[in-house]
Design a protein around this motif. Structure first.
Motif, PDB file in Angstrom:
ATOM      1  N   ARG A   1       2.984   0.180   0.266  1.00  0.00           N
ATOM      2  CA  ARG A   1       2.556  -0.019  -1.124  1.00  0.00           C
ATOM      3  C   ARG A   1       1.252  -0.816  -1.170  1.00  0.00           C
ATOM      4  O   ARG A   1       0.576  -0.875  -2.180  1.00  0.00           O
ATOM      5  CB  ARG A   1       3.638  -0.759  -1.918  1.00  0.00           C
ATOM      6  CG  ARG A   1       4.846   0.126  -2.201  1.00  0.00           C
ATOM      7  CD  ARG A   1       6.004  -0.694  -2.679  1.00  0.00           C
ATOM      8  NE  ARG A   1       6.361  -1.679  -1.645  1.00  0.00           N
ATOM      9  CZ  ARG A   1       7.418  -2.484  -1.711  1.00  0.00           C
ATOM     10  NH1 ARG A   1       8.203  -2.441  -2.742  1.00  0.00           N
ATOM     11  NH2 ARG A   1       7.689  -3.326  -0.727  1.00  0.00           N
ATOM     12  N   ILE A   2       0.913  -1.427  -0.031  1.00  0.00           N
ATOM     13  CA  ILE A   2      -0.323  -2.226   0.000  1.00  0.00           C
ATOM     14  C   ILE A   2      -1.419  -1.483   0.768  1.00  0.00           C
ATOM     15  O   ILE A   2      -2.566  -1.444   0.349  1.00  0.00           O
ATOM     16  CB  ILE A   2      -0.042  -3.618   0.626  1.00  0.00           C
ATOM     17  CG1 ILE A   2       1.002  -4.349  -0.227  1.00  0.00           C
ATOM     18  CG2 ILE A   2      -1.325  -4.429   0.754  1.00  0.00           C
ATOM     19  CD1 ILE A   2       1.467  -5.673   0.338  1.00  0.00           C
ATOM     20  N   VAL A   3      -1.053  -0.921   1.913  1.00  0.00           N
ATOM     21  CA  VAL A   3      -2.029  -0.164   2.710  1.00  0.00           C
ATOM     22  C   VAL A   3      -1.570   1.292   2.709  1.00  0.00           C
ATOM     23  O   VAL A   3      -0.410   1.583   3.025  1.00  0.00           O
ATOM     24  CB  VAL A   3      -2.081  -0.695   4.158  1.00  0.00           C
ATOM     25  CG1 VAL A   3      -2.900   0.215   5.052  1.00  0.00           C
ATOM     26  CG2 VAL A   3      -2.627  -2.111   4.184  1.00  0.00           C
ATOM     27  N   GLU A   4      -2.458   2.192   2.372  1.00  0.00           N
ATOM     28  CA  GLU A   4      -2.080   3.596   2.322  1.00  0.00           C
ATOM     29  C   GLU A   4      -1.832   4.139   3.725  1.00  0.00           C
ATOM     30  O   GLU A   4      -2.641   3.900   4.633  1.00  0.00           O
ATOM     31  CB  GLU A   4      -3.223   4.379   1.666  1.00  0.00           C
ATOM     32  CG  GLU A   4      -2.719   5.566   0.871  1.00  0.00           C
ATOM     33  CD  GLU A   4      -3.883   6.306   0.253  1.00  0.00           C
ATOM     34  OE1 GLU A   4      -3.977   7.516   0.496  1.00  0.00           O
ATOM     35  OE2 GLU A   4      -4.700   5.659  -0.438  1.00  0.00           O
ATOM     36  N   ASN A   5      -0.728   4.824   3.894  1.00  0.00           N
ATOM     37  CA  ASN A   5      -0.416   5.458   5.174  1.00  0.00           C
ATOM     38  C   ASN A   5      -0.574   4.568   6.402  1.00  0.00           C
ATOM     39  O   ASN A   5      -1.279   4.918   7.340  1.00  0.00           O
ATOM     40  CB  ASN A   5      -1.350   6.653   5.391  1.00  0.00           C
ATOM     41  CG  ASN A   5      -0.671   7.905   4.943  1.00  0.00           C
ATOM     42  OD1 ASN A   5       0.556   8.013   5.049  1.00  0.00           O
ATOM     43  ND2 ASN A   5      -1.450   8.838   4.435  1.00  0.00           N
ATOM     44  N   PRO A   6       0.102   3.460   6.457  1.00  0.00           N
ATOM     45  CA  PRO A   6      -0.062   2.599   7.643  1.00  0.00           C
ATOM     46  C   PRO A   6       0.486   3.269   8.901  1.00  0.00           C
ATOM     47  O   PRO A   6       1.336   4.163   8.812  1.00  0.00           O
ATOM     48  CB  PRO A   6       0.745   1.353   7.283  1.00  0.00           C
ATOM     49  CG  PRO A   6       1.663   1.755   6.197  1.00  0.00           C
ATOM     50  CD  PRO A   6       1.061   2.922   5.483  1.00  0.00           C
ATOM     51  N   GLU A   7      -0.002   2.832  10.036  1.00  0.00           N
ATOM     52  CA  GLU A   7       0.470   3.368  11.316  1.00  0.00           C
ATOM     53  C   GLU A   7       1.932   2.965  11.549  1.00  0.00           C
ATOM     54  O   GLU A   7       2.397   1.959  11.018  1.00  0.00           O
ATOM     55  CB  GLU A   7      -0.363   2.780  12.460  1.00  0.00           C
ATOM     56  CG  GLU A   7      -1.811   3.211  12.463  1.00  0.00           C
ATOM     57  CD  GLU A   7      -1.969   4.679  12.827  1.00  0.00           C
ATOM     58  OE1 GLU A   7      -1.374   5.115  13.825  1.00  0.00           O
ATOM     59  OE2 GLU A   7      -2.695   5.372  12.098  1.00  0.00           O
TER      60      GLU A   7
ATOM     61  N   ILE B   1      -6.619  -7.875   7.045  1.00  0.00           N
ATOM     62  CA  ILE B   1      -6.084  -8.081   8.407  1.00  0.00           C
ATOM     63  C   ILE B   1      -5.749  -6.727   9.044  1.00  0.00           C
ATOM     64  O   ILE B   1      -6.009  -6.486  10.223  1.00  0.00           O
ATOM     65  CB  ILE B   1      -4.851  -9.014   8.360  1.00  0.00           C
ATOM     66  CG1 ILE B   1      -5.279 -10.392   7.836  1.00  0.00           C
ATOM     67  CG2 ILE B   1      -4.220  -9.156   9.732  1.00  0.00           C
ATOM     68  CD1 ILE B   1      -4.125 -11.297   7.435  1.00  0.00           C
ATOM     69  N   TYR B   2      -5.201  -5.831   8.257  1.00  0.00           N
ATOM     70  CA  TYR B   2      -4.884  -4.488   8.757  1.00  0.00           C
ATOM     71  C   TYR B   2      -6.160  -3.793   9.229  1.00  0.00           C
ATOM     72  O   TYR B   2      -6.208  -3.195  10.305  1.00  0.00           O
ATOM     73  CB  TYR B   2      -4.204  -3.672   7.652  1.00  0.00           C
ATOM     74  CG  TYR B   2      -3.745  -2.307   8.116  1.00  0.00           C
ATOM     75  CD1 TYR B   2      -2.499  -2.128   8.703  1.00  0.00           C
ATOM     76  CD2 TYR B   2      -4.579  -1.189   7.973  1.00  0.00           C
ATOM     77  CE1 TYR B   2      -2.078  -0.885   9.139  1.00  0.00           C
ATOM     78  CE2 TYR B   2      -4.161   0.065   8.407  1.00  0.00           C
ATOM     79  CZ  TYR B   2      -2.907   0.209   8.989  1.00  0.00           C
ATOM     80  OH  TYR B   2      -2.498   1.449   9.431  1.00  0.00           O
ATOM     81  N   ASP B   3      -7.202  -3.920   8.421  1.00  0.00           N
ATOM     82  CA  ASP B   3      -8.488  -3.284   8.749  1.00  0.00           C
ATOM     83  C   ASP B   3      -9.026  -3.738  10.089  1.00  0.00           C
ATOM     84  O   ASP B   3      -9.400  -2.934  10.933  1.00  0.00           O
ATOM     85  CB  ASP B   3      -9.531  -3.654   7.677  1.00  0.00           C
ATOM     86  CG  ASP B   3      -9.640  -2.558   6.638  1.00  0.00           C
ATOM     87  OD1 ASP B   3      -9.146  -1.456   6.906  1.00  0.00           O
ATOM     88  OD2 ASP B   3     -10.214  -2.831   5.558  1.00  0.00           O
TER      89      ASP B   3
END
Ligand code: ASP
Length: 439
Positions: A217-223, A430-432
């Protein structure tokens, strides 16, 4: 090779889903012990059978007519039975349930019927032996799970069975009455069965292709996380990531049995393997990012606090006396901050402040609310230099003000405190830096 396979509610919500499950089980002959949940939602506005049962039972207890509600539940099963072309009748079972509801058999009994009946349908569909969980999973009078007794009786019973279906979520007390685990507890039954048969792996089939690095819901399509350790999983679940019931880890950890989380709707996907320990290097330096909003920080300032023996204990005692648990306690030379859940704290705020004044005579007390905690978790961080640096430069670039930093002594996680309104921005940044930049 011996596998225990647990299927969640959405994997068994309809005849179509049952067929997928049948294909999965038949595709691998080591899938010998099956733990089903109750039928879940077929579409997002649908109601889970467990919730229908709770509702129906409450109507019965209120002395109102519950026949239509019970019929709606029966229809859910009939739809599955017809869709699978089984010659199975649940009439007798439903007559018993109706009678038990009238007699006030209890909410746990009511809720457990979802799994109980689904197990009967599953066993008929697969041609496997059906074992009522009330005969093999045990609780004491107070409702505490009896691990040893269960393990002894269950393993003996399953020794005799090449294949079996054991419904999830419930067991029985010494007087024979039914007791359920907390919601989502079929995961726990799966672990208990896996331990009892010394399974090589516990496959937990659900409707997602494993654990995601962060909240979709925060990052689209996370790994997807391919391998995660039990400890990492605990850190992430505690901070809000949910796929499995937290308690399902304990029976397996001691035995070193891995859990494989897989997707019934995409069985070819590799899923996530949860293990006690592994040499396999995580794909990214970090394994996952999770977090929670709604914290408050209480900062107590007093000159020379650092040399006052017992200062920390006295401060924390005030929180204890008010029955407030704390999350983190970063401290400086003259300051100590206590992070607490805002909701829990708000109603007791003035009592805590008065208590602190009495206990440690501070120079000042400062309160800050609407804070969030973000946990960056990963076994790979211990071996990698510069992880913290990368986190903070990512946050600085995203204009996120860092309020608190805490690196657990296990070096398995770094927790940063930010304002609630920066929460999503912080997680994306952080994900980026760790995932997108490394793909
Ligand atoms: N059916 C129960 C629930 O909805 C248990 C489970 O699905 O694991 O919570």
């Amino acid at each position: 090779m011996k596998k225990v396979v647990k299927f969640g509610g959405s994997s068994l919500a309809s005849a179509g889903q049952f067929k997928k499950v049948g294909d999965i089980i038949r595709a691998d002959e080591s899938r010998r012990y099956v733990v089903p949940s109750a039928p879940g939602k077929r579409f997002s506005a649908d109601t889970k059978v467990t919730d229908m049962l709770y509702d129906c039972y409450r109507t019965a207890v209120a002395g109102k007519d519950f026949s239509q509600k019970l019929k709606n539940i029966k229809d859910r099963y009939q739809e599955i039975i017809d869709g699978l072309a089984l010659t199975l009748s649940l009439d007798g079972e439903f007559a018993t349930i109706e009678e038990q509801f009238r007699q006030g058999a209890g909410e746990d009994y009511a809720a457990s019927r979802g799994e109980y009946l689904n197990g009967i349908v599953m066993a008929a569909y697969l041609g496997y032996t059906y074992i009522d969980a009330a005969e093999v999973i045990f609780f004491d009078e107070a409702g505490n799970f009896l691990a040893e007794k269960t393990d002894q009786i269950l393993s003996k019973r399953l020794e005799k069975e090449e294949h079996a279906v054991i419904p999830g979520f419930y067991g029985s007390r010494p007087d024979g009455s039914v007791k359920t685990f907390s919601r989502g507890g079929s995961d726990i039954t799966g672990s208990i069965v896996a331990k009892a048969v010394h399974a090589d792996v516990y496959e937990n089939w659900t409707d997602v292709s494993g654990f995601l690095v962060t909240d979709p819901r925060i990052v689209e399509n996370p790994e997807v996380i391919s391998t995660i350790t039990y400890r990492e999983l605990r850190e992430l679940s505690y901070m809000g990531a949910t796929v499995l019931h937290e308690d399902c880890i304990f029976p397996l950890r001691k035995e070193g049995i891995p859990i494989h989380v897989l997707n019934t709707n995409a069985p070819q996907d590799p899923g996530t393997l949860i293990v006690e320990s592994t040499c396999s290097k995580p794909r990214f330096t970090i394994t996952g990012i999770a977090g929670k909003k709604g914290f408050a920080a209480v900062t107590i300032e007093k000159s020379m606090m650092n040399s006052e023996v017992g200062f920390g204990r006295k401060v924390l005692q005030v929180f204890e006396e008010n029955n407030i648990s704390f999350e983190h306690v970063p401290s400086g030379i003259d300051t100590m901050t206590v992070f607490v859940h805002q909701q829990e704290f708000e109603e007791k705020e003035q009592r805590v402040i008065a208590g602190l004044h009495r206990a440690v005579q501070p120079d000042s007390i400062d309160l800050e609310s609407d804070l969030a905690l973000v946990a960056i978790v990963g076994r790979g961080m211990r071996r990698t230099r510069g992880t913290a640096g990368r986190i903070f430069s990512a946050l600085a670039h995203a204009h996120v003000n860092v309020k608190m930093i805490d690196q657990g002594s296990s070096e398995l996680n770094i927790i940063v405190g930010v304002e609630n309104r920066d929460f999503e921005v912080a997680i994306r940044a952080i994900y980026d830096i760790f995932v997108n930049a490394q793909l």
